[in-house]
Each structure stands twice: as structure tokens, then as C-alpha cells.
Design a protein around this motif. Sequence first.
Motif, PDB file in Angstrom:
ATOM      1  N   LEU A  85       0.819  -1.177  -0.064  1.00 50.64           N
ATOM      2  CA  LEU A  85       0.106   0.005   0.018  1.00 50.64           C
ATOM      3  C   LEU A  85       0.857   1.199   0.159  1.00 50.64           C
ATOM      4  CD1 LEU A  85      -2.925  -0.553   2.342  1.00 50.64           C
ATOM      5  CD2 LEU A  85      -2.988   0.169   0.024  1.00 50.64           C
ATOM      6  N   GLN A  86       1.662   1.124   1.004  1.00 49.35           N
ATOM      7  CA  GLN A  86       2.495   2.470   0.908  1.00 49.35           C
ATOM      8  C   GLN A  86       3.361   2.668  -0.402  1.00 49.35           C
ATOM      9  OE1 GLN A  86       5.013   0.973   4.318  1.00 49.35           O
ATOM     10  NE2 GLN A  86       3.796   2.336   5.523  1.00 49.35           N
ATOM     11  N   LEU A  87       3.865   1.538  -1.113  1.00 52.13           N
ATOM     12  CA  LEU A  87       4.574   1.634  -2.197  1.00 52.13           C
ATOM     13  C   LEU A  87       3.482   2.309  -3.171  1.00 52.13           C
ATOM     14  CD1 LEU A  87       6.652  -1.634  -2.508  1.00 52.13           C
ATOM     15  CD2 LEU A  87       7.608   0.667  -2.548  1.00 52.13           C
ATOM     16  N   ALA A  88       2.334   1.786  -3.423  1.00 54.48           N
ATOM     17  CA  ALA A  88       1.452   2.003  -4.385  1.00 54.48           C
ATOM     18  C   ALA A  88       1.062   3.605  -4.064  1.00 54.48           C
ATOM     19  CB  ALA A  88       0.075   1.367  -4.149  1.00 54.48           C
ATOM     20  N   VAL A  89       0.756   4.018  -2.849  1.00 57.93           N
ATOM     21  CA  VAL A  89       0.736   5.405  -2.787  1.00 57.93           C
ATOM     22  C   VAL A  89       1.970   6.410  -3.234  1.00 57.93           C
ATOM     23  CG1 VAL A  89       0.380   7.089  -0.919  1.00 57.93           C
ATOM     24  CG2 VAL A  89      -0.995   5.251  -0.678  1.00 57.93           C
ATOM     25  N   ALA A  90       3.083   5.759  -2.946  1.00 58.35           N
ATOM     26  CA  ALA A  90       4.185   6.573  -3.312  1.00 58.35           C
ATOM     27  C   ALA A  90       4.383   6.398  -4.845  1.00 58.35           C
ATOM     28  CB  ALA A  90       5.321   5.973  -2.868  1.00 58.35           C
ATOM     29  N   GLU A  91       3.771   5.506  -5.672  1.00 58.19           N
ATOM     30  CA  GLU A  91       3.970   5.384  -7.034  1.00 58.19           C
ATOM     31  C   GLU A  91       3.014   6.294  -7.382  1.00 58.19           C
ATOM     32  OE1 GLU A  91       6.326   4.192  -8.781  1.00 58.19           O
ATOM     33  OE2 GLU A  91       7.210   2.847  -7.463  1.00 58.19           O
ATOM     34  N   LEU A  92       1.865   6.522  -6.964  1.00 60.29           N
ATOM     35  CA  LEU A  92       0.656   7.516  -7.154  1.00 60.29           C
ATOM     36  C   LEU A  92       1.499   8.838  -7.173  1.00 60.29           C
ATOM     37  CD1 LEU A  92      -2.802   6.271  -5.926  1.00 60.29           C
ATOM     38  CD2 LEU A  92      -2.029   6.465  -8.149  1.00 60.29           C
ATOM     39  N   GLU A  93       1.977   9.033  -6.338  1.00 60.26           N
ATOM     40  CA  GLU A  93       2.577  10.609  -6.205  1.00 60.26           C
ATOM     41  C   GLU A  93       3.402  10.881  -6.998  1.00 60.26           C
ATOM     42  OE1 GLU A  93       4.394  11.246  -2.148  1.00 60.26           O
ATOM     43  OE2 GLU A  93       2.419  10.700  -1.361  1.00 60.26           O
ATOM     44  N   THR A  94       4.313   9.844  -7.653  1.00 59.58           N
ATOM     45  CA  THR A  94       5.253  10.349  -8.796  1.00 59.58           C
ATOM     46  C   THR A  94       4.571  10.009  -9.999  1.00 59.58           C
ATOM     47  OG1 THR A  94       6.097   8.002  -8.407  1.00 59.58           O
ATOM     48  CG2 THR A  94       7.334   9.786  -7.381  1.00 59.58           C
ATOM     49  N   GLY A  95       3.471   9.527 -10.106  1.00 59.64           N
ATOM     50  CA  GLY A  95       2.648   9.244 -11.502  1.00 59.64           C
ATOM     51  C   GLY A  95       2.971   8.057 -12.069  1.00 59.64           C
ATOM     52  N   ASN A  96       3.815   7.077 -11.617  1.00 56.54           N
ATOM     53  CA  ASN A  96       4.037   6.009 -12.006  1.00 56.54           C
ATOM     54  C   ASN A  96       3.013   5.026 -12.190  1.00 56.54           C
ATOM     55  OD1 ASN A  96       6.643   6.610 -12.849  1.00 56.54           O
ATOM     56  ND2 ASN A  96       7.480   5.384 -11.209  1.00 56.54           N
ATOM     57  N   LEU A  97       1.876   5.048 -13.153  1.00 55.78           N
ATOM     58  CA  LEU A  97       0.741   4.224 -12.919  1.00 55.78           C
ATOM     59  C   LEU A  97       0.859   2.886 -12.971  1.00 55.78           C
ATOM     60  CD1 LEU A  97      -2.008   6.102 -15.286  1.00 55.78           C
ATOM     61  CD2 LEU A  97      -1.942   5.847 -12.834  1.00 55.78           C
ATOM     62  N   ARG A  98       1.618   2.444 -13.882  1.00 52.47           N
ATOM     63  CA  ARG A  98       1.582   0.941 -13.963  1.00 52.47           C
ATOM     64  C   ARG A  98       2.287   0.153 -12.660  1.00 52.47           C
ATOM     65  NH1 ARG A  98       1.224  -1.004 -19.128  1.00 52.47           N
ATOM     66  NH2 ARG A  98       0.960   1.176 -19.994  1.00 52.47           N
ATOM     67  N   PHE A  99       3.240   0.901 -12.017  1.00 52.79           N
ATOM     68  CA  PHE A  99       3.485   0.270 -10.849  1.00 52.79           C
ATOM     69  C   PHE A  99       2.570   0.580  -9.708  1.00 52.79           C
ATOM     70  CE2 PHE A  99       7.786   1.055 -12.789  1.00 52.79           C
ATOM     71  CZ  PHE A  99       8.201  -0.505 -12.875  1.00 52.79           C
ATOM     72  N   ALA A 100       2.024   1.624  -9.736  1.00 48.75           N
ATOM     73  CA  ALA A 100       1.033   1.740  -8.632  1.00 48.75           C
ATOM     74  C   ALA A 100      -0.180   1.015  -8.575  1.00 48.75           C
ATOM     75  CB  ALA A 100       0.472   3.397  -8.729  1.00 48.75           C
ATOM     76  N   LEU A 101      -0.638   0.594  -9.923  1.00 51.82           N
ATOM     77  CA  LEU A 101      -1.599  -0.419  -9.994  1.00 51.82           C
ATOM     78  C   LEU A 101      -1.018  -1.783  -9.510  1.00 51.82           C
ATOM     79  CD1 LEU A 101      -4.546  -0.510 -11.087  1.00 51.82           C
ATOM     80  CD2 LEU A 101      -3.571  -1.418 -13.398  1.00 51.82           C
ATOM     81  N   GLN A 102       0.141  -1.909 -10.024  1.00 54.33           N
ATOM     82  CA  GLN A 102       0.730  -3.352  -9.827  1.00 54.33           C
ATOM     83  C   GLN A 102       0.719  -3.572  -8.184  1.00 54.33           C
ATOM     84  OE1 GLN A 102       1.421  -5.795 -11.778  1.00 54.33           O
ATOM     85  NE2 GLN A 102       1.941  -7.172 -10.028  1.00 54.33           N
ATOM     86  N   TYR A 103       1.229  -2.572  -7.507  1.00 58.84           N
ATOM     87  CA  TYR A 103       1.316  -2.484  -6.067  1.00 58.84           C
ATOM     88  C   TYR A 103      -0.192  -2.653  -5.373  1.00 58.84           C
ATOM     89  CZ  TYR A 103       6.391  -1.987  -6.172  1.00 58.84           C
ATOM     90  OH  TYR A 103       7.790  -2.036  -6.370  1.00 58.84           O
ATOM     91  N   SER A 104      -1.045  -1.997  -5.725  1.00 57.55           N
ATOM     92  CA  SER A 104      -2.080  -1.881  -5.279  1.00 57.55           C
ATOM     93  C   SER A 104      -2.927  -3.188  -5.483  1.00 57.55           C
ATOM     94  CB  SER A 104      -3.080  -0.687  -5.798  1.00 57.55           C
ATOM     95  OG  SER A 104      -3.488  -0.981  -7.100  1.00 57.55           O
ATOM     96  N   LYS A 105      -2.732  -3.879  -6.466  1.00 55.27           N
ATOM     97  CA  LYS A 105      -3.152  -5.146  -6.849  1.00 55.27           C
ATOM     98  C   LYS A 105      -2.835  -6.031  -5.702  1.00 55.27           C
ATOM     99  CE  LYS A 105      -3.813  -5.550 -11.556  1.00 55.27           C
ATOM    100  NZ  LYS A 105      -3.140  -6.242 -12.812  1.00 55.27           N
ATOM    101  N   GLU A 106      -1.686  -5.969  -5.664  1.00 59.37           N
ATOM    102  CA  GLU A 106      -0.745  -6.899  -4.413  1.00 59.37           C
ATOM    103  C   GLU A 106      -1.290  -6.548  -3.271  1.00 59.37           C
ATOM    104  OE1 GLU A 106       3.203  -6.359  -4.850  1.00 59.37           O
ATOM    105  OE2 GLU A 106       3.384  -7.005  -6.940  1.00 59.37           O
ATOM    106  N   ALA A 107      -1.660  -5.372  -2.959  1.00 58.99           N
ATOM    107  CA  ALA A 107      -2.202  -5.019  -1.396  1.00 58.99           C
ATOM    108  C   ALA A 107      -3.479  -5.490  -1.569  1.00 58.99           C
ATOM    109  CB  ALA A 107      -2.208  -3.548  -1.511  1.00 58.99           C
ATOM    110  N   ILE A 108      -4.383  -5.517  -2.285  1.00 60.29           N
ATOM    111  CA  ILE A 108      -5.590  -6.012  -2.163  1.00 60.29           C
ATOM    112  C   ILE A 108      -5.528  -7.669  -1.971  1.00 60.29           C
ATOM    113  CG2 ILE A 108      -7.491  -6.823  -3.808  1.00 60.29           C
ATOM    114  CD1 ILE A 108      -8.296  -4.261  -3.966  1.00 60.29           C
ATOM    115  N   LEU A 109      -4.860  -8.240  -2.735  1.00 56.51           N
ATOM    116  CA  LEU A 109      -4.750  -9.690  -2.518  1.00 56.51           C
ATOM    117  C   LEU A 109      -4.343 -10.049  -1.218  1.00 56.51           C
ATOM    118  CD1 LEU A 109      -3.282 -11.091  -5.805  1.00 56.51           C
ATOM    119  CD2 LEU A 109      -5.386 -11.279  -4.897  1.00 56.51           C
ATOM    120  N   ALA A 110      -3.179  -9.360  -0.730  1.00 55.18           N
ATOM    121  CA  ALA A 110      -2.601  -9.614   0.796  1.00 55.18           C
ATOM    122  C   ALA A 110      -3.656  -9.403   1.709  1.00 55.18           C
ATOM    123  CB  ALA A 110      -1.242  -9.045   0.832  1.00 55.18           C
TER     124      ALA A 110
END
Lengths: 558, 516
Positions: free
Chosen positions: B432-457
Motif C-alpha cells: 500500500l505504501q509503495l502504491a501510494v508513493a508510486e501514485l505520487e510520482t505518477g508511475n501508474l503501472r507500478f501503482a496499479l501493480q502494488y495496489s493489486k498486490e495490496a488487495i490480494l494480501a
Amino acid sequence: MMPVPSSVPQPKDDFQEELVIRPLHSGDIYASFQFRTLWETDFMRGNKVSHYRLFPKSLGQVISKFSVRELHISFTQGYWRTMQWGQPFLPSPPGAELWVWFQDSVTDVDGTWKELTNVLSGIFCASLNFIDSTNTVQPSASFKPLGIGNVTDHRFLRYATLPREIVCTENLTPWKKLLPCGSKAGLAVLLKSEKLFHSSFHSQAVHIRPVCQDWQCKTTSWELRQTLNVVFDLHTPGQGKLEWSLFKMFSRTLTEACPLASSSKIYIDITDDPQGEQFEVSPATHLLSQAMVLGDRRTFSVYDLTQQITFGTVRSLNLLIRWKSRDMLRPLLHAERYVAGYGLQTGEIHTLMYNNHPYRSFPVLLLDSVPWYLRLYIHTLTVTSKGKDNKPSYIHYQPSKDRVRPHLLEMLVQLPPNSVTEVTVQFERALLKWTEYTPDPNHGFYVGSSVISSLVPSIVAMDTNSTREQPLFSSFFPCKEESSYFMRVYTEPLLVNLPTPDFSMPYNVICLTCTVVAVGYGSLYNLLTRSFQIEEPSPGLAKRIANIIRKMRGVPPL
Amino acid sequence: IIVGVPLWWRTTETYRAWLPVSQINELSNLQLQLSAEVEVVFARGTVTPEQQKKVPLTQIQDEEHTVDGDLFINAVCLVVTKIRRLQGNICLKCVFSRGHSFEVQDMDVYVGQRRTALLRIGAQMRVGKTLDQLLAHLEPRIKQVLQVMSFSHTDISAALSDRVRLSPGNKESIADSMRTFKSSPGYEITFSLLNPDPKSHRLHWDIEGAVQTYIQPLLTKLASVANFSIDSQTLYYAMLGVNPRFDSSLSAYTLHSDSLAHVINPVEARLGSNAASSNPVLNFLLYVPDAHHSPLYIHDRKKQEVPSNAFHSPRWGGIMVYNVNGFYGPEAVFPVDVNINMAKVMGVFLAQLRLLLGVQSSTAPSGFLVAPCGSNGLADWELDRLMWSRSVENVATATTTITSLAQLLEQIGNIVINDNIAEQVSSAVTSLQLAVAELETGNLRFALQYSKEAILASERAFFDPSLLHLLYFPDDQKFAIYIPLFLPMCVPILLSLLKIVSDARQKRREKQAKKD
């Protein structure tokens, strides 16, 4: 856009339906439905199959997801009485039975099996999720693949039974939903649960396997066979004539075949009386067919539902048969089983196998899967026939592990002609943990049926040419030799009483020990804390009464 | 006592692994910072070279979307002027042109298929204006473009609709936000051909080819958002739940929009659930009415025929009615073979699929011309939009799950927390923290990837069966065990305590009496 018939692709799937009716010698009626869907496709090589027409999508997804090579599942209510009814077309043990061959690409067979049983229990609304490692075995010889493919590595085979399973309407409805016509048209119209479950025996099954498309086996296709066998007890004793009709059995008549079916037929077994002396079938048909069923040549009168003429002028078919009771051939092989012994510590399982063939002996494979809480003493295993010791030529025994896996005992026994072979083994009952008891443990614990598989010598020569058009009921078990046929017999499940504790016991124990401790503690505490003083002995009763009287009189006390 | 109490303590305590509670609490007041980078390119001749030098290199626009109380989203738009390549994945490009390339005169903004938008300077701005004026003129436009091409307030609140109760009264937006499927790592798309009358119609549909041609390009493009699997089936004797009414003026059967709600239930019983996965299923049904009830038309609220003869059900799928009675004459011999025109069917289903997946949910403001989507049915910026809202939604869902799990575990002290659950929770928190950080920088692909992992976990932790074992072990049972032990023991102790107290009092009284 106009339809162009020539551009219509040839469908790669085919559906057939069939009903066999056989009057049984006991006066009961045996009706056997078979629905077969053949689909020329390939689930095996990892390519994704996702477009379904006649084949049900839910089962197709199961096959491709779990890499199933063969799947056989049956739900049965009641026990098939071989001695009175003869052999069924498709045998099944009471309760639920599931056996699956996985493809050799599966690495974690046990995990896949666990997931598969959970998914199947959802599809069939049955408690197959209770199948776990404690009731799953890997038979080494008894269950060979019935379809093509000569994989015989039994690491990919799993077999489990749930003898306690009760089959009812909620299992029938999902089963009917797998049929392309549902219960809206064709023979499935007759499947009404209020009649089907008001019967002596009910068994429904689903068999999936890869089969050859043609004689050379150039192309393979997948076969889904849905079978439903039911024995009706319509016989009222005291009447000489037995009578029976479709309407009386199913409270429905037939009006049409399933429009998707390439063949839709009703067979009536009139073997014993082709001249029409004892049998009276109406409406009459001239179509007769002969088929080899379980080593016997039988004659059937056939009704083809795809022909409009079958339904006559009333546009509905209500078959009616009157017949006289007659004797039946004794089945060549049958078996029974019981538990002997007394008390709740030890016992003995007896399995009796009857070979009724007058002059030929044949080998049978006996499979026993016994739960771990009956500890088998394999050194007490004895096999006797005609009073003599009969040494099995092959024994495969896998001892149980407590709470992990059951006993598996497989052996190959030669049955001498016209004999009874008895297999006995002693066992000890284990004590269970209190959470391991089933609800209502005083009812007893079920032990699944033993399975006896055998190639039984046939009386008449068999026809092994499978390309010939033959009825579905005679084509399930592949038959390779002309002189014998394959047969599988299931014995009764056993009901064994285990020592059952009083389940309120833990609380009683807690209460009792606590009281004892408290009483002991109380007296000890009193002993420790009380200070003891010598007390003046209190004056006697007479003296006290005298004192009271003296007090009243105003005289000083004694 | 020295032996007994620790023994009792050790045997009765429940194992509880450590959870990152403070980090979870931090996450619970979700503060997201979304940023989009915009590159503004001035077409030649729009600005003079001297002006070009003066153009500020970067400019940051802050925009705050507050959605219900504690949670707010800080949208930062980083506007970068001048021609400069940026590292970021996502880069909206606004080409600022003089307008001679526009063919349509009253269009101000043209949104292209990729990530480009063309802006036109108004006529009054054409000549000799100062740079500040130019930029001031530019600013609102860029904002509008951003809202269309990346995210707007409604998108974000729709993505957060699970967490935030939408203000009542705004029915239209609620319906809009409920139409799209919830974000999920995968979807199952099922096409079903319903043939209620196999006796008269023998239907053939080339679903395999149609999926390859029409659906697959879109799904390949969407592969970064979720996994899709497609299957199809044919269901016979499947009826709709409603009897269509015969309209003699049209000599056709009609299905009114009010009764459409009742259509799905009886069909759904036949559809069957997906045995192989637990992903949400998108159902697309093609219903061919039987010969006696043909043709069948769907009417909307104004009693007008719906041109596509189809409707969709939010978060469920779509149904299309396909009449085949025109393909054969009255003297035809049943059953009739009918080939279904898949191009027509798939056009409708594709539009419904886009709606249900949440692509193109807002209409462009006036003056905007959106380029028609290409062969794969999805423009790049539409994909970006979808990824924005999906990441926000995933992050919101995962935080909700994690915080409620933490709350639950805090409230009920009985629950055993195994190490694997703690592991799942902490991995969810890190993702989640990574996803939020990626959203801040605008890296959508990674943000989505991390947010998916967060949901699964987080879901795995939340639905772990081991959490249930002692959940229903109530306190009164403990009392039932301890009371028989302690009550009889307490009685003599209490009695003697009372005696001691009364003795002490008496002694004191006697002392006082002596003093007196």
C-alpha cells in the motif's frame, strides 16, 4: 442475411439419450437412463477450451482447470440387491463415490484433488468437501482408466467414498442442469424428484473420459455420460399379473425427443419372452434389438422417439407392460460383507464372495479401504474357500496413519467354481478425540463398500466390434476379449460402533474435580486458620430444660 | 503459586503475532497525492522566441479534492512547459497550436487517440499579447483537458464509492458509479447464447472468430489493468422471466423497460457460476426469441424502440435480443438453420463491455472533440484514466480491509493471530505504501501493480480461516469452567476475611473503651 445451409459448420458435438426398462424377477421395475454427450475437442494439451455448445461449461472448466483425464462420480441412495435384481448396467456403492485420474502433467496431485472435491461439491450440492486424506486411497489395480490412454501409474489416481452421504432432490437438480435440454424436453421430462426418490434404489452418476472417435482411433473426443438408475417398487403382492406404465412410474408421459439429440430411444427388456406369451407391451413395436449385456444376450423392443410415428395419434407415449413373474438366472458373481465380534474393543470384518459359475474359476480383485480408526491386524488376514486356505496371488497393503490416511488392502484372489470365498481380518477400535466424533455418534461409523472387480467368463460369445451401433447401456466398460466381460460388484457399507464417550463428561469432570478440590481446600483452610480452644462441655439437655423451668419459677439455675 | 500462575498463564494465552498497527492507523486516514505530468508544447509561431525563453519551466498546480471528512486527495498537476522529455510513464502532452490544422471551426480542443490534445488559441489571443496573458488564458484549458484525460472529482469519488457514502439526491451519479464493476485482479467474460426454442431455430454463432476479432484487441490493451478470460456457452430452453406483451400496432412483441429488471433472475439460474475461479463474471447474453414470440423489441421509458435492442445491468452484464424471424418465410420448414451476424452483436457487447469496465464514464465538456477510438477500441488516455481510478479504488479497498481487520483484532482479544497472517498484513501495508508513493510520482503501472498486490494480501489475511477458530469462544464458558473451582474456595476465605475485619473492629472498640 439469409441462412445458407451449406455454410453451416458440422457440429463437433453429439448428444444421445436412452432409457432401458427391465422388469425384475422380484416384481420391481428397473429403469436406467443414459445421456451421452460426445465432443471432439482436446482438453489435454494445455490449449484453452472455452466455447461450449452441448457440453456443460461448468464441467468443462473443471476438466481443463484441474487437468482431469477421467472423472467418475456417483450418488446412490439405497443398496443394489444383486441376488434379487441381477446385475445393474452401471454399479455404484451406497452414498457418494468419486474417482479421478489426473493427467501426468499435474505435479501436486493431492492439492489438486482437494480443490477438485471442493469445486465438485459446489457443482453437485453434495458434501464432497468431506473428502480428505483420511478417506482417499490410491488403488494400485482395481480402478483402471476406462477411456483411452494407457497410464497406469496410480500416483495420478484418487479414489474416495462417502458412505454416509444422503442423496436427494438437491443433488438431482444440478445433475439435470448439465443436460443440454435440461428437464424441458426428451427423456429427462420423466425425471421428477417426487417419484424418483420414492423408490427402492436411486443412483445418479457422471462419467467423463476421453474416447476414440472411430475404430482406428485417429481422433479422440470427450465423452460425458450421465446415468440415472432407479428401481421402483410397484409390485403389490397377491396379484398374479404385474402391470406397469410410464405414467404410473414417473407420473409423466413422453411427448417428444430432445431436439438436440441425434438419437433418443427407449429399450424394453423382453428377453424371456420374445413370443409375447408372458409379456404384453403396448403400444406394440416391431423394432427388436439384440444386445450383449453383462455376458448375456438379451432382446429388447425399441421405441425411437425421433420418429413421429412412435407417439401415435395422441402425440404422447405411455408405455404399458403386463407380465408374469418368472425366475432369474443367479448372478455369477456377488458379494456380501459384515462385521463380527462383540464388545467395543475388537471385531472382525468378513467378506464373502460367491462364484456361481458351474465349472470355471476366475480371479477377482478385492479392494478394501478402511478408515484409520479401525486398526486392521493384517497378520490375521485369512482367505478360505471351500474350507481350504486360498492364497491370494497379489496383495497390496498400505497401512493407515492415524488421522492421515486410511488402510488400503487390495488383493487378487482366485475364486474356484461354484464356491464361497471368505476373507476375514480382525481389527481393533481406536479411541477418537472428542472433536472427531460425527454428529450422532451412537448411530455408528460407516465403512465404505469393498469393491470387487473382475473379468467374468461369459456364457455367450461377446461382440467386441465397438464401431457397430450399439445401445449406450452396453457400451460403458470397454471389452477386449470375447469370452469374458468386466464386472464390478460393491458390497454393503459397514456400520461399526465405536466406543463413544458421554459428551457432557468434560463439564461433569470439571465440576466434580472442582468440588473435590474446593471441599479439600475448605477443610484444609479451616484446619490451618482456626484456633482451637478447649470449650466447656455444654450442659446436657435435661439439665437445660430443668434450668429453663427453674428460671421460670424464679429459682436460681443448677 | 509461583509455579501455578505462570503455567496457567502460558497455557491459556492466545498466540498473537505483532501487527503494524501504527502504520495501519496512518493509512486509515488516506491521503493520496495523485500527480499527472503535462507537457505543453507550443506550436511554431505561437510564441515569439523571446517569449519562449521567459516561459517558466515548471509550474505546479495543486488541487484538493476532499471526499468526505478524513480522507482527501491531493491532486497535483505538474505542468511542464517547453519541449522536454520527461522520465515519467505518463505524460499528457498539450500541443498548443494556432489552429490552422483544425477542420471543424467551433472546436477548441481536439483529444487524440494517444495522449495528445490539441489546443487552439482563441482569435482574440492571436496577436501580440504578453506571455502572462497567454499563460493565464492557457491555464483553465489545461485544467479542463486534465479532467477529461486523467481524472476528475467525479471519477475519484466514484472510485471511492465503497468508502464514502455519496451525498443523496444525486441519483444519476450514483447510478453511474454503480454501473462499473468493482476493481478486481481478474474478470471472467461469459458470452451465452440463449435459444429457448431449439425445435424451430438451429442457431450457429461463430463466437470464436468474433472474440478474436472484436474483443481480444481491447482485452490485450487492458491486460495491464486485469486478467481476462473469455468463454461462451449455448443454453437451450432458457426463458426470460417476463412474458412479452404483443403490440398489435407494431405486430411485434415488446418488452418494457420497467419489466427488464425481472428478466435476469430465471436466466441466471441456468448460467451457472464459474467453477474454476472466483473472479467476478461479466455476462453477455444473446437472446433469440422463440418463433411464436418473434419479433421482440425492447422499449424504453418513452415507449420508443431501443435501436440496439439491448440493455445492460449494472455490475452484471448485458442482454441483447436478436430477432431471427426475418431470416425465413412463413412456409419455412422447422428447424431452420440461422447464422448469427456477429459483427452486429459484438458491436453492442463491446460498447457494454466498455461501460461495465468503467472506460469513458464522463462526457467531454463542450468545445471538445474526442477522436474515435482505434481498432483496439481504447485510446491510450482512456487506459490511463482507468488505471488512475482503479489504483485509487484498490488502495481505498485495501486500506479499508486492513483497517477493519486491525480494528477487529484489537476489539476481540481472543483471536489467534498466526505468523502468516501478520506476514500478509505487513506485506499488504508495504505494498500500500509503495502504491501510494508510486501514485505520487505518477508511475501508474507500478501503482496499479502494488495496489493489486495490496488487495490480494489484505483479502487473504482478512479471510484466513485460522482467525475464526477462537472467535466464538465466549467469556461465559470461561466462567463456567472457573466458577466451580473458585466459588467454593472463595467462600471460606471471604468468611474468614469478614471475621478478621469484625475482630479488628471489635479490638479497636475495646481499645477505645479502655482509653475512655
